[in-house]
Design an enzyme around this catalytic site. Structure first.
Site, PDB file in Angstrom:
ATOM      1  N   ARG A 251       6.180   3.567  27.744  1.00 55.34           N
ATOM      2  CA  ARG A 251       6.412   2.739  26.561  1.00 55.34           C
ATOM      3  C   ARG A 251       7.898   2.422  26.492  1.00 55.34           C
ATOM      4  O   ARG A 251       8.744   3.260  26.817  1.00 55.34           O
ATOM      5  CB  ARG A 251       5.971   3.461  25.272  1.00 55.34           C
ATOM      6  CG  ARG A 251       4.461   3.580  25.106  1.00 55.34           C
ATOM      7  CD  ARG A 251       3.802   2.231  24.882  1.00 55.34           C
ATOM      8  NE  ARG A 251       2.366   2.313  24.658  1.00 55.34           N
ATOM      9  CZ  ARG A 251       1.448   2.227  25.597  1.00 55.34           C
ATOM     10  NH1 ARG A 251       1.833   2.056  26.863  1.00 55.34           N
ATOM     11  NH2 ARG A 251       0.168   2.295  25.311  1.00 55.34           N
ATOM     12  N   GLU A 279       7.555  -5.802  22.858  1.00 55.83           N
ATOM     13  CA  GLU A 279       6.867  -6.616  23.852  1.00 55.83           C
ATOM     14  C   GLU A 279       6.339  -7.852  23.128  1.00 55.83           C
ATOM     15  O   GLU A 279       5.562  -7.724  22.173  1.00 55.83           O
ATOM     16  CB  GLU A 279       5.702  -5.853  24.479  1.00 55.83           C
ATOM     17  CG  GLU A 279       6.145  -4.669  25.332  1.00 55.83           C
ATOM     18  CD  GLU A 279       4.971  -3.986  26.005  1.00 55.83           C
ATOM     19  OE1 GLU A 279       3.808  -4.306  25.690  1.00 55.83           O
ATOM     20  OE2 GLU A 279       5.219  -3.122  26.841  1.00 55.83           O
ATOM     21  N   HIS A 298       3.681  -6.060  31.221  1.00 57.07           N
ATOM     22  CA  HIS A 298       2.744  -4.966  30.924  1.00 57.07           C
ATOM     23  C   HIS A 298       1.453  -5.157  31.722  1.00 57.07           C
ATOM     24  O   HIS A 298       0.347  -5.129  31.186  1.00 57.07           O
ATOM     25  CB  HIS A 298       2.454  -4.894  29.427  1.00 57.07           C
ATOM     26  CG  HIS A 298       2.022  -3.527  28.987  1.00 57.07           C
ATOM     27  ND1 HIS A 298       2.254  -3.042  27.722  1.00 57.07           N
ATOM     28  CD2 HIS A 298       1.373  -2.532  29.641  1.00 57.07           C
ATOM     29  CE1 HIS A 298       1.762  -1.813  27.611  1.00 57.07           C
ATOM     30  NE2 HIS A 298       1.225  -1.485  28.774  1.00 57.07           N
TER      31      HIS A 298
END
Length: 340
Positions: A251, A279, A298
């Site tokens: 993360r 993000e 991601h």
């Protein structure tokens, strides 16, 4: 006369997730397989537990097959589902929908985190190998110059490099496993792993400082918890070897992103970031301008046909549970503090 075998009734099941998640993860084969082991409520899937249809479905459901976008199973929802005894999740983390009320009810919970760990580990190992050869940077320069570089004078390669793994999570352990065929030295920092367990994994346990100062590549696999927010600090980043690589597939908030940006702008280290905070990054964020940072959207986790692996695991879990064998991949309440 021989006693007739006991036939277990098929449990009533329903799908609870976003419709697009169900369409992506649970194809016709998966739905057919579920239908052979449970009495599956027909579509549409449940993505709102307040509707009349959801209330009627929850009234007799015994197991929920959940996925991305499943609403929280709080006390009010559980009151509508008096027969619910199990949840099989077709993704990794269960934090978004499994509440304290579920544990108090004694609901059994399974997760497909083990299946999702593999593509993340594959991405990580690929990036370790490519970074060791400086493949992406050299390809960019080759396109620009149309001339080969002087590889004889370059400090590149993966022979006996040192890889540091931050946390022996499911993904971290899978990375360690996939690294075994290569000629790497592997260090591990995880305060919950004993020396004996580290030896069994084939890694050398080290402190957090040594992991960063002593590795050519550091790969972050720490779940984001209150204790791990900003764990990869400015001090650790500045202690990394010149031209070493930080890989983060965990993360974004595990890393002090401002400090990382500063270190990258100084051209001291390189980074492979599949996650950022937030993000996506704002269009004018300085990380976008760092040529020594590879930022991917991601994508390391299960995507495309990799989601079939999630479905296969979840279907297998439902089959085991329906047969009375319990889950092979249960989520333990006492382990929640260490899980993503």
């Amino acid at each position: 006369m021989p006693t007739a075998p006991t036939v277990r009734p098929r449990p009533r099941a329903a799908l609870a997730m976003k419709p697009d998640a169900a369409a992506s993860v649970l194809g016709p084969e998966s739905l057919a397989a579920l239908g052979t082991v449970c009495d599956l409520t027909p579509p549409p899937v449940l993505d709102d537990f307040t509707t009349d249809r959801a209330r009627a479905t929850l009234a007799d459901v015994e197991i929920l097959v959940t996925g991305w976008g499943c609403p929280p199973l709080d006390r009010a929802v559980l009151d509508l589902a008096p027969r619910l005894r199990a949840v099989a999740h077709t993704a990794g983390t269960i934090r978004g929908h499994i509440t304290e009320a579920c544990w108090e009810r004694g609901i059994e919970v399974s997760s497909a985190a083990a299946a999702n760990a593999l593509p993340v580990a594959e991405y990580t190992v690929a990036m370790i190998l490519l970074s060791g050869k400086r493949a992406l940077e050299r390809a960019r320069d080759y396109r620009a110059t149309r001339d080969r570089d002087d590889w004889l004078s370059m400090d590149v390669g993966n022979y006996r490099r040192t890889v540091g793994i931050l946390s022996a999570s499911l993904i971290g352990r899978r990375v360690i496993e996939l690294l075994r065929p290569y000629d790497f030295r592997v260090l591990l920092h995880d305060p919950y792993v004993s020396d004996e367990e580290a030896a069994a994994l084939g890694v050398r346990p080290v402190g957090l400082g040594e992991l960063f100062s002593g590795s050519d590549t550091v790969s972050v696999h720490t779940p984001l918890l209150p204790a791990t927010r900003g764990l990869v600090s400015r001090e650790l980043l500045t202690s990394m070897r010149p031209d070493s690589v930080l890989i983060n597939t965990a993360r974004g908030a595990v890393v002090d992103q401002d400090a990382l940006t500063d270190v990258l702008e100084q051209d001291r280290i390189r980074a492979v970031l599949d996650v950022t905070e937030p993000e996506s990054l704002p269009p004018d964020h300085p990380l976008w301008s760092c040529e020594n940072a590879l930022i991917t959207p991601h994508l390391a986790g299960s995507q495309g046909n990799e989601t079939r692996r999630l479905a296969d695991l979840a279907v297998g879990e439902v089959e085991r549970w329906a047969a009375g064998d319990g889950f092979a991949h249960p989520v333990q309440r006492e382990r929640l503090a260490f899980l993503a």
